[in-house]
Design a protein around this motif. Structure first.
Motif, PDB file in Angstrom:
ATOM      1  N   PHE A 138       0.828  -1.199   0.000  1.00  0.00           N
ATOM      2  CA  PHE A 138       0.000   0.000   0.000  1.00  0.00           C
ATOM      3  C   PHE A 138       0.869   1.257   0.000  1.00  0.00           C
ATOM      4  O   PHE A 138       0.564   2.230  -0.682  1.00  0.00           O
ATOM      5  CB  PHE A 138      -0.958  -0.010   1.196  1.00  0.00           C
ATOM      6  CG  PHE A 138      -2.026   1.038   1.122  1.00  0.00           C
ATOM      7  CD1 PHE A 138      -2.908   1.083   0.057  1.00  0.00           C
ATOM      8  CD2 PHE A 138      -2.157   1.990   2.117  1.00  0.00           C
ATOM      9  CE1 PHE A 138      -3.893   2.060  -0.020  1.00  0.00           C
ATOM     10  CE2 PHE A 138      -3.134   2.961   2.056  1.00  0.00           C
ATOM     11  CZ  PHE A 138      -4.009   2.993   0.980  1.00  0.00           C
ATOM     12  N   LYS A 139       1.974   1.214   0.735  1.00  0.00           N
ATOM     13  CA  LYS A 139       2.931   2.331   0.741  1.00  0.00           C
ATOM     14  C   LYS A 139       3.432   2.592  -0.672  1.00  0.00           C
ATOM     15  O   LYS A 139       3.475   3.740  -1.129  1.00  0.00           O
ATOM     16  CB  LYS A 139       4.095   2.025   1.675  1.00  0.00           C
ATOM     17  CG  LYS A 139       5.188   3.083   1.692  1.00  0.00           C
ATOM     18  CD  LYS A 139       6.334   2.639   2.607  1.00  0.00           C
ATOM     19  CE  LYS A 139       7.424   3.674   2.662  1.00  0.00           C
ATOM     20  NZ  LYS A 139       8.432   3.499   1.625  1.00  0.00           N
ATOM     21  N   GLU A 140       3.786   1.533  -1.391  1.00  0.00           N
ATOM     22  CA  GLU A 140       4.262   1.680  -2.764  1.00  0.00           C
ATOM     23  C   GLU A 140       3.174   2.236  -3.686  1.00  0.00           C
ATOM     24  O   GLU A 140       3.457   3.051  -4.571  1.00  0.00           O
ATOM     25  CB  GLU A 140       4.770   0.335  -3.285  1.00  0.00           C
ATOM     26  CG  GLU A 140       6.048  -0.113  -2.600  1.00  0.00           C
ATOM     27  CD  GLU A 140       6.463  -1.523  -2.970  1.00  0.00           C
ATOM     28  OE1 GLU A 140       5.853  -2.121  -3.902  1.00  0.00           O
ATOM     29  OE2 GLU A 140       7.398  -2.049  -2.333  1.00  0.00           O
ATOM     30  N   MET A 141       1.947   1.837  -3.476  1.00  0.00           N
ATOM     31  CA  MET A 141       0.831   2.357  -4.275  1.00  0.00           C
ATOM     32  C   MET A 141       0.665   3.860  -4.049  1.00  0.00           C
ATOM     33  O   MET A 141       0.427   4.620  -4.998  1.00  0.00           O
ATOM     34  CB  MET A 141      -0.467   1.624  -3.924  1.00  0.00           C
ATOM     35  CG  MET A 141      -0.477   0.173  -4.354  1.00  0.00           C
ATOM     36  SD  MET A 141      -1.865  -0.768  -3.682  1.00  0.00           S
ATOM     37  CE  MET A 141      -3.232  -0.046  -4.565  1.00  0.00           C
ATOM     38  N   SER A 156       0.799   7.679   5.955  1.00  0.00           N
ATOM     39  CA  SER A 156       0.771   9.121   5.709  1.00  0.00           C
ATOM     40  C   SER A 156       1.782   9.461   4.623  1.00  0.00           C
ATOM     41  O   SER A 156       2.747   8.737   4.399  1.00  0.00           O
ATOM     42  CB  SER A 156       1.070   9.915   6.979  1.00  0.00           C
ATOM     43  OG  SER A 156       2.379   9.639   7.431  1.00  0.00           O
ATOM     44  N   GLY A 157       1.523  10.553   3.937  1.00  0.00           N
ATOM     45  CA  GLY A 157       2.418  11.029   2.889  1.00  0.00           C
ATOM     46  C   GLY A 157       2.062  12.449   2.502  1.00  0.00           C
ATOM     47  O   GLY A 157       1.027  12.964   2.920  1.00  0.00           O
ATOM     48  N   LYS A 180       7.600  11.106   0.866  1.00  0.00           N
ATOM     49  CA  LYS A 180       7.824  10.890   2.299  1.00  0.00           C
ATOM     50  C   LYS A 180       6.714  10.020   2.900  1.00  0.00           C
ATOM     51  O   LYS A 180       6.164  10.327   3.966  1.00  0.00           O
ATOM     52  CB  LYS A 180       7.947  12.216   3.037  1.00  0.00           C
ATOM     53  CG  LYS A 180       9.131  13.044   2.593  1.00  0.00           C
ATOM     54  CD  LYS A 180       9.254  14.317   3.397  1.00  0.00           C
ATOM     55  CE  LYS A 180      10.436  15.143   2.897  1.00  0.00           C
ATOM     56  NZ  LYS A 180      10.590  16.386   3.624  1.00  0.00           N
ATOM     57  N   VAL A 181       6.388   8.954   2.205  1.00  0.00           N
ATOM     58  CA  VAL A 181       5.321   8.064   2.658  1.00  0.00           C
ATOM     59  C   VAL A 181       5.858   7.167   3.774  1.00  0.00           C
ATOM     60  O   VAL A 181       6.932   6.586   3.658  1.00  0.00           O
ATOM     61  CB  VAL A 181       4.787   7.201   1.502  1.00  0.00           C
ATOM     62  CG1 VAL A 181       3.689   6.256   1.991  1.00  0.00           C
ATOM     63  CG2 VAL A 181       4.265   8.086   0.372  1.00  0.00           C
ATOM     64  N   THR A 182       5.124   7.100   4.848  1.00  0.00           N
ATOM     65  CA  THR A 182       5.474   6.250   5.984  1.00  0.00           C
ATOM     66  C   THR A 182       4.217   5.548   6.470  1.00  0.00           C
ATOM     67  O   THR A 182       3.097   5.914   6.100  1.00  0.00           O
ATOM     68  CB  THR A 182       6.067   7.061   7.144  1.00  0.00           C
ATOM     69  OG1 THR A 182       5.087   7.990   7.600  1.00  0.00           O
ATOM     70  CG2 THR A 182       7.332   7.805   6.735  1.00  0.00           C
TER      71      THR A 182
END
Length: 70
Positions: free
Chosen positions: A40-43, A66-67, A51-53
């Motif tokens: 999901f982070k990669e999506m 969050s991103g 800066k997706v975490t």
């Protein structure tokens, strides 16, 4: 235990409380199809966020992603 609860308890509670077994069965099945936290982070990153975490909660059952998109 989580699988047992998901498939045997949640739909029953949905029937008892809301009179709707099918919607709660669908809920459990859709949860199973949701991508992993890393997928999901990669999506989110592929959608242009930076800066997706994510933070795993309750042993990975729940996560907060969050991103930023500027």
């Amino acid at each position: 235990l989580y699988d047992l609860y998901s498939f045997q308890v949640i739909p029953v509670l949905g029937e008892v409380i809301a009179g709707d077994w099918k919607s709660y069965q669908y809920l459990v099945e859709s949860i199973r199809q949701f991508p992993s936290q890393e997928e999901f982070k990669e999506m989110i990153e592929d959608a242009g966020f930076q800066k997706v975490t994510y933070e795993s909660l309750t042993s990975g059952i729940v996560a907060i992603h969050s991103g930023f998109k500027l």
